[in-house]
Structure formats: C-alpha cells, structure tokens
Design an enzyme around this catalytic site. Structure first.
Site, PDB file in Angstrom:
ATOM      1  N   ASP A 126      -4.756 -12.499   1.675  1.00 19.83           N
ATOM      2  CA  ASP A 126      -5.645 -11.691   2.509  1.00 19.83           C
ATOM      3  C   ASP A 126      -5.364 -12.035   3.972  1.00 19.83           C
ATOM      4  O   ASP A 126      -5.306 -13.223   4.314  1.00 19.83           O
ATOM      5  CB  ASP A 126      -7.101 -12.021   2.135  1.00 19.83           C
ATOM      6  CG  ASP A 126      -8.081 -11.049   2.752  1.00 19.83           C
ATOM      7  OD1 ASP A 126      -8.005 -10.816   3.972  1.00 19.83           O
ATOM      8  OD2 ASP A 126      -8.919 -10.501   2.012  1.00 19.83           O
ATOM      9  N   ARG A 144      -9.103   9.967  -1.843  1.00 20.01           N
ATOM     10  CA  ARG A 144      -8.803  10.822  -0.696  1.00 20.01           C
ATOM     11  C   ARG A 144      -8.539  12.252  -1.157  1.00 20.01           C
ATOM     12  O   ARG A 144      -8.246  12.501  -2.321  1.00 20.01           O
ATOM     13  CB  ARG A 144      -7.605  10.262   0.081  1.00 20.01           C
ATOM     14  CG  ARG A 144      -7.995   9.032   0.860  1.00 20.01           C
ATOM     15  CD  ARG A 144      -6.860   8.471   1.665  1.00 20.01           C
ATOM     16  NE  ARG A 144      -6.088   7.468   0.955  1.00 20.01           N
ATOM     17  CZ  ARG A 144      -5.179   6.679   1.529  1.00 20.01           C
ATOM     18  NH1 ARG A 144      -4.931   6.789   2.801  1.00 20.01           N
ATOM     19  NH2 ARG A 144      -4.520   5.779   0.817  1.00 20.01           N
ATOM     20  N   TYR A 188     -15.026   1.004   9.238  1.00 19.46           N
ATOM     21  CA  TYR A 188     -13.626   1.389   9.442  1.00 19.46           C
ATOM     22  C   TYR A 188     -13.411   1.897  10.867  1.00 19.46           C
ATOM     23  O   TYR A 188     -12.551   1.382  11.595  1.00 19.46           O
ATOM     24  CB  TYR A 188     -13.267   2.463   8.420  1.00 19.46           C
ATOM     25  CG  TYR A 188     -11.826   2.909   8.421  1.00 19.46           C
ATOM     26  CD1 TYR A 188     -10.825   2.099   7.888  1.00 19.46           C
ATOM     27  CD2 TYR A 188     -11.468   4.160   8.918  1.00 19.46           C
ATOM     28  CE1 TYR A 188      -9.498   2.522   7.864  1.00 19.46           C
ATOM     29  CE2 TYR A 188     -10.153   4.595   8.887  1.00 19.46           C
ATOM     30  CZ  TYR A 188      -9.164   3.774   8.362  1.00 19.46           C
ATOM     31  OH  TYR A 188      -7.857   4.213   8.336  1.00 19.46           O
ATOM     32  N   GLY A 223       0.821  -1.214   0.000  1.00 18.81           N
ATOM     33  CA  GLY A 223       0.000   0.000   0.000  1.00 18.81           C
ATOM     34  C   GLY A 223       0.849   1.255   0.000  1.00 18.81           C
ATOM     35  O   GLY A 223       2.091   1.198  -0.070  1.00 18.81           O
ATOM     36  N   PHE A 224       0.187   2.370   0.116  1.00 18.90           N
ATOM     37  CA  PHE A 224       0.868   3.672   0.108  1.00 18.90           C
ATOM     38  C   PHE A 224       1.860   3.775   1.275  1.00 18.90           C
ATOM     39  O   PHE A 224       3.082   3.842   1.059  1.00 18.90           O
ATOM     40  CB  PHE A 224      -0.211   4.765   0.142  1.00 18.90           C
ATOM     41  CG  PHE A 224       0.225   6.079   0.696  1.00 18.90           C
ATOM     42  CD1 PHE A 224       1.347   6.735   0.189  1.00 18.90           C
ATOM     43  CD2 PHE A 224      -0.489   6.684   1.731  1.00 18.90           C
ATOM     44  CE1 PHE A 224       1.754   7.958   0.717  1.00 18.90           C
ATOM     45  CE2 PHE A 224      -0.098   7.898   2.252  1.00 18.90           C
ATOM     46  CZ  PHE A 224       1.029   8.528   1.753  1.00 18.90           C
ATOM     47  N   THR A 229     -11.386  -7.482   8.060  1.00 19.10           N
ATOM     48  CA  THR A 229      -9.937  -7.225   7.980  1.00 19.10           C
ATOM     49  C   THR A 229      -9.441  -6.671   9.319  1.00 19.10           C
ATOM     50  O   THR A 229      -8.408  -7.102   9.849  1.00 19.10           O
ATOM     51  CB  THR A 229      -9.650  -6.215   6.847  1.00 19.10           C
ATOM     52  OG1 THR A 229      -9.952  -6.839   5.600  1.00 19.10           O
ATOM     53  CG2 THR A 229      -8.202  -5.766   6.847  1.00 19.10           C
ATOM     54  N   LYS A 251     -11.579  -0.377  13.492  1.00 18.37           N
ATOM     55  CA  LYS A 251     -10.282  -0.007  14.082  1.00 18.37           C
ATOM     56  C   LYS A 251     -10.378   0.087  15.606  1.00 18.37           C
ATOM     57  O   LYS A 251      -9.423  -0.216  16.315  1.00 18.37           O
ATOM     58  CB  LYS A 251      -9.808   1.327  13.499  1.00 18.37           C
ATOM     59  CG  LYS A 251      -9.399   1.246  12.019  1.00 18.37           C
ATOM     60  CD  LYS A 251      -8.028   0.605  11.840  1.00 18.37           C
ATOM     61  CE  LYS A 251      -7.545   0.711  10.405  1.00 18.37           C
ATOM     62  NZ  LYS A 251      -6.205   0.155  10.214  1.00 18.37           N
ATOM     63  N   THR A 308      -2.481  11.137   6.250  1.00 15.15           N
ATOM     64  CA  THR A 308      -1.107  11.092   5.738  1.00 15.15           C
ATOM     65  C   THR A 308      -1.150  11.072   4.212  1.00 15.15           C
ATOM     66  O   THR A 308      -2.057  10.486   3.623  1.00 15.15           O
ATOM     67  CB  THR A 308      -0.397   9.848   6.305  1.00 15.15           C
ATOM     68  OG1 THR A 308      -0.380   9.967   7.729  1.00 15.15           O
ATOM     69  CG2 THR A 308       1.028   9.731   5.799  1.00 15.15           C
ATOM     70  N   GLY A 351      -3.828  -1.742  -2.665  1.00 14.43           N
ATOM     71  CA  GLY A 351      -2.424  -1.427  -2.939  1.00 14.43           C
ATOM     72  C   GLY A 351      -2.067  -1.779  -4.372  1.00 14.43           C
ATOM     73  O   GLY A 351      -2.940  -2.073  -5.185  1.00 14.43           O
TER      74      GLY A 351
END
Ligand code: NAD
Ligand code: UDP
Length: 345
Positions: A66, A196, A155, A20-21, A102, A159, A185, A46
């Site tokens: 995964d 984003r 999300y 990913g980023f 996830t 989290k 970020t 990603g």
C-alpha cells in the site's frame, strides 16, 4: 550508494497502481520502449491478472504494498508515475478514509522517494477536480465546483489536495512534478464489476441483462480509449521543459449516457430494456475536456473514436466473461485475439 539497474539506455520507472486498468497498460508501454518497471500495488482495486504476463519479463519488478505504507526502495528511480487510487465511484466510496489517505499520505510518500532520487513525478489527477462544472468545456484554469463534504469528496478533494501537495513540491524546487487531469478512460482490463459506466453497460449487454442508467441519462461524459491516455501520460512525463501546470488528458467527444447506451446496444444487441435508477448524489451533469494545452505543449490528441474503442472493449469482455459457460482461464484470455489486440505496443 544505490546502483541503477535500468536495462540498456532505459530508465528505472516506478508505477504505483501498476496492476490497475490504466497502470498495467502503462507498464506494458514502458517495458516495450526498454525501461525497467517497478510496479507497486496493493491490489485493492487492481488485479494480478493484469500484470501476470509481465512477471517473467527481466525488466519488471513487482512490490505488493500500500503506498500509504511505502517509504523505502532499494534502487534509485528516474521517474515515478502515481496512479495508485481507486477510480470507480463505488470503489473509492467503499472506504473513503483510505481513499483520502491514499491521495494525500500515499502521494506524500512517493514524492519523498522522488525527492531522494531527483526523479521526475507524474501525478494521475482527475476531471473530478472540476466537480459538477459550471464552466463547459473544462479548461485547466477553471477552479471547479466540488462538494467538500459529499460522498465523492474523498476522491475529488483527495485528488485536489494531492495536486496542492505536488505544486508545493514543484514551487519549492524539491521535485520535478507533472500533473495530468484525466477524463473518463475505458478499455480492456477494466474489472467487469468495477461499477463504472462502460464496464457496467458492456457487461450487462453481453450478458443479456438490462442496461442500468442513472437519472435521466441526459448527463454527459467524454470517453478516452486507454492507449490514447497512456501515450499522453508518457508525453507529459517526458516533455521538456516541465509545463509547470496541470494538463487535461481526455477525448473531447461528448456523449449523453443514453447515447452511450445506444452505441453499446448496437455493438452487443440485447432484448433487455434499459433500467433507469436514481442518480447518485453529486453526480456531475456534464463533462468535456478542453485539450488545447495538451495539443500545444505535448503535440497530443486522442486518436481512437468511441465506436472503435467500444468494440475492442466489448471483445475483451466477451472473452473474459466467456460465452455462457462460465469464466474462462486467464490462459484462454491471453491466447485470444482480444488479448493480442489489447497488448499491441
Ligand atoms: P484502477 O482502480 O483500475 O487502478 C488503480 C490501481 O491502484 C489498482 O491496481 C489498485 O489496486 C491500486 N491502488 C489503489 N490504492 C492503492 C494504495 N493505497 N496503495 C497501492 N495501490 C493502490 O483505476 P484506473 O482507472 O486504472 O485509474 C488509475 C489512476 O488514474 C487513478 O489514480 C485514477 O484516479 C486516475 N484516473 C482514472 C480515470 C479513468 O477513467 N480510468 C479518470 C481519472 C483519473
Ligand atoms: N452511470 C450509469 N449507469 C451505470 C454506471 C454509471 O448511468 O451503471 C452514470 C453515472 O451516474 C455517471 C456516468 O454514468 O453519470 C459516469 O459514471 P462513472 O461511474 O463511469 O464515472 P464518473 O464520471 O461519474 O466518475
């Protein structure tokens, strides 16, 4: 008995979400200091392009998987960074059940591997645990204002549940867990279409399209350049003793979306006027980290100002998007000065 294969004195480090980023920058930094890196990624958000330059590195191993299905690995681990999770609102909302699984099942699987090997574990949590915050700026002891049944819940609550699981494992002395609450970020290797704000605005400005601003544009965010974040993540993983508490990592500079759009237009001037669109449901009105804990415990604070980071990121997108002649090859991107600037150690 599994044999450790870390290079030199380096550690064997698993980076979930390493394609990913943020994860790909973290893989670069770990390899640069001599660690062996095992990247686990499903490529759901990603890209193999992010890690393609690492494929022939002797210390790099790639596992396409995964984390919800990831239960075993054939070498012992010293550290695990869990960055695997879609982070852009349109992406994490595209398959909300998978996002939640996830965060919970995937994190549980990685914690089990950490427990097996006595590995330290860093969970990439988020400022979204504060939801639409009533307290400002956000300190780690603020418990947040999250809509547990809204479209962002997969999300935000995912989290939060992952944090609960991590701290249960820590309290039970089963895993040495560290939790970073990451604020917005940005930087090179964001996907141009990930939805984003910074990728959207820069790509729109470079392509001469109207900048999309949701709501009035008076909502605020605080933007951290990716190299600063990676330094903070590694400091949190390596700090001794374990802080035993979540740590905010972000840049306290706070900007409205309208101010950000003006900065973007100064870097990539466009004649197109901004296009105001409806504000998405539950979009937080303001966000700014209190980073006192990171300063005191890690000696960390961000160094790259938004204006400088935006210029690096604009250079990156300019190359990735090409100059109107279509998307250039990945080789062309790697040979560009933007790429060299991006991978500085
Ligand atoms: P990203 O989408 O670029 O990277 C996430 C990576 O995880 C991708 O490579 C994706 O393919 C992989 N992934 C997602 N679900 C997976 C699964 N189930 N199994 C295996 N791989 C999976 O996002 P990013 O911006 O690099 O964010 C990295 C982490 O940091 C995420 O956990 C995110 O929640 C957290 N974070 C990021 C920000 C930010 O502004 N970038 C802010 C707060 C938190
Ligand atoms: N936003 C916007 N235009 C866009 C994308 C996002 O105005 O094209 C707004 C969004 O509504 C939010 C802020 O920018 O208020 C940051 O959005 P992003 O998706 O980057 O991250 P968030 O902090 O909401 O998770």
């Amino acid at each position: 008995m599994l044999q450790r294969t870390g290079t030199g004195n380096g550690k064997t480090v698993l980076v979930a979400g390493g394609a990913g980023f943020v994860g790909s920058h973290l893989c670069d930094a770990l390899l640069a200091r001599g660690d062996r890196v095992i990247c686990v990624d499903s490529y759901i958000t990603g890209s193999k392009d992010n890690i393609r330059p690492l494929m022939n590195h002797p210390g790099f191993r790639l596992i396409e998987k995964d984390i919800c299905e990831f239960h075993e690995i054939d070498e012992p681990l010293d550290q695990i960074y869990n960055l695997a999770c879609a982070a852009s609102p349109p992406q994490y909302q595209a398959d909300p059940v998978h996002t939640m699984m996830t965060c919970v099942a995937g994190t549980g699987n990685l914690l089990a591997l950490a427990e097996r090997d006595g590995a330290s574990f860093l969970q990439a949590s988020t400022s979204e645990v504060y939801g639409d915050p009533v307290e400002h700026p956000q300190r780690e002891d603020y418990r947040g204002n999250v809509n547990c049944i809204g479209p962002r819940a997969c999300y935000d609550e995912g989290k939060r549940a992952a944090e609960a699981l991590c701290f249960d494992m820590l309290r039970a002395e089963r895993v040495d867990v560290r939790v970073a609450r990451i604020f917005n970020t940005y930087g090179p290797r964001m996907q141009p279409n990930d939805g984003r704000i910074i990728s959207n605005l820069l790509v729109q400005a470079i392509s001469g399209k109207p900048l999309t601003i949701y709501g009035t544009g008076e909502q605020t965010r605080s933007f951290c350049y990716v190299s600063d974040l990676v330094t903070g993540l590694m400091a949190l993983m390596d700090v001794d003793p374990n802080p035993g508490m979540p740590v905010n990592l972000g840049n306290p500079g706070e900007f409205t979306i309208n101010e950000l759009a003006e900065m973007v237009m100064a870097i990539a001037p466009t004649m197109a006027k901004p296009a105001y669109k409806p504000l998405p449901a539950d979009d937080p009105q303001r966000r700014r980290p209190d980073i006192l804990r990171a300063k005191e415990l890690l000696g960390w604070e961000p160094k790259v100002p938004l204006s400088e980071g935006l210029r690096h990121t604009a250079d990156w997108f300019t190359v990735v998007l090409g100059t109107g002649a279509g998307k250039p090859s990945w080789q062309a991107v790697r040979q560009s000065s933007a790429y060299e600037m991006d991978v500085r150690a």
